[in-house]
Scaffold this motif. Sequence first.
Motif, mmCIF file in Angstrom:
data_model
loop_
_atom_site.group_PDB
_atom_site.id
_atom_site.type_symbol
_atom_site.label_atom_id
_atom_site.label_comp_id
_atom_site.label_asym_id
_atom_site.label_seq_id
_atom_site.Cartn_x
_atom_site.Cartn_y
_atom_site.Cartn_z
ATOM 1 N N VAL A 201 0.831 -1.203 0.000
ATOM 2 C CA VAL A 201 0.000 0.000 0.000
ATOM 3 C C VAL A 201 0.869 1.257 0.000
ATOM 4 O O VAL A 201 1.978 1.255 0.533
ATOM 5 N N GLY A 202 0.369 2.317 -0.605
ATOM 6 C CA GLY A 202 1.104 3.564 -0.704
ATOM 7 C C GLY A 202 0.661 4.579 0.336
ATOM 8 O O GLY A 202 -0.480 4.569 0.797
ATOM 9 N N THR A 203 1.590 5.443 0.693
ATOM 10 C CA THR A 203 1.320 6.462 1.709
ATOM 11 C C THR A 203 0.527 7.622 1.124
ATOM 12 O O THR A 203 0.817 8.106 0.026
ATOM 13 N N VAL A 204 -0.451 8.060 1.888
ATOM 14 C CA VAL A 204 -1.293 9.170 1.463
ATOM 15 C C VAL A 204 -0.680 10.501 1.871
ATOM 16 O O VAL A 204 -0.335 10.699 3.034
ATOM 17 N N GLU A 295 -7.420 -2.120 4.837
ATOM 18 C CA GLU A 295 -6.771 -1.127 5.678
ATOM 19 C C GLU A 295 -6.678 0.254 5.033
ATOM 20 O O GLU A 295 -6.402 1.242 5.705
ATOM 21 N N CYS A 321 -4.795 4.777 2.884
ATOM 22 C CA CYS A 321 -3.599 4.548 2.081
ATOM 23 C C CYS A 321 -4.055 4.291 0.644
ATOM 24 O O CYS A 321 -5.252 4.247 0.369
#
Lengths: 343, 91
Positions: A201-204, A295, A321
């Motif tokens: 998952v990537g950071t927002v 998540e 995310c």
Amino acid sequence: MKKQNYKLLNCVAALSIIAALANGCSSDNDNTSPTNEPDTSDNAGEFVSVDPTKFVDGALASEPTIVDCTLGDGTETRCYQIVTVGVPADSAVGPFCPQNITSEAADSGIWLDGSGTLYQADGDFIVNLPNIYNDSNWQLYDAATGNVNITDTQEACEAAARPDVDEQYQNHCVECSLAYVDGGVSATYLIPVTPTPADTVGTVRNVGVSLNGVQLAGPAPVDAILSAYTIAAFDDCGGHVNPNDGYHYHAATGCTESSDTQVDGHASLLGYAMDGYGIYGMLDSDGNETEGLDECRGHSDETRGYHYHAASAGENMFIGCFTGKTVAMSTGPGGGPRGAPAK
Amino acid sequence: MNEIMKRKMTRWHLIIICGSLHYWLPQTVSAHASILNNDAWQVCENRTRSNSCEYTDNHENIYRGTCQVMSDKLLCVRNQPIEKADTDSAH
């Protein structure tokens, strides 16, 4: 915007959907995933691509175009280039801070503590700040007149909006005018035409863009704001102005949600995330939340494929995310927006 | 004082009473004594990304999710429906 103007884009979107569905059907992956794990199964590969016709009339400075772009992992792909005008197309900006401790909720905006609690930022709220935050140093108003201390110049706005708030602006309600940013900050977003599930998952940072053309921002630094004895009141739509980004949203209060897009009772679409997936409201037409979110606050259904659901307005976030890949950072945090004062 | 603030003050009275009781009871549940409720950040301070987390807001509603990186810090991102304090069907 006129739907016929987007015929070509819709064709590309439709082909993308067909390709994605075909890919999903041929996958051998198990379609189940634990509740807390991002939904990167084959189901996450099903999606409804960005639909430029969903944007509100007047939200965009120009018709979306499809351009070459590079994702964060170096993948070359195609993206929608979406340019906003810098102000919400369908709602007023403000009011934010109450002018006086007698001000009613209708004359001011909202504020949150970042952990679920949403306040009407009215005069009573200002008076009760020492109790609410259990700190007698809060004094946001003139005891003699009842007038609230508000940053009412560009200089004050810029000094108070910094992470290290200028001491003279402590105990102020921070409010910046769109006039300080030439009426609004036009921003350019690069959003993948075909969302691609990421391995992790990537950071927002910047979440995406709303259907009415406003940046969906990451969480407001509420702890830093409060530690300087300031509040940065939002208007009732969950937005406020800063000198860099102009007007942007930190909370989903219902202002940006389209009312006619979902016929099955599902929550309404409110915008698009930087990875290309749709963001919908928190509640369905019966007032219920979706169960089984991953998540990042996303999940899949047969009608919409993979998509996100915004958190509540008091939670200081939209999503947790990115499940999909976003455009490389060089073009802006999380692929956008690249901002410039609106002309 | 409008209705929202009246309700809020009532809740504050309840919180104060519960806080007093909490002081005397065994520490078997996580503390939410701070009236400045920034538990969404604090609950993830000593955790890592994707760890489960849970916190309670000023209305005693419960939020459950996982810690995610937001603005270079870990924040508890809820991914389960809010467990309302006044819901009989709460888990």
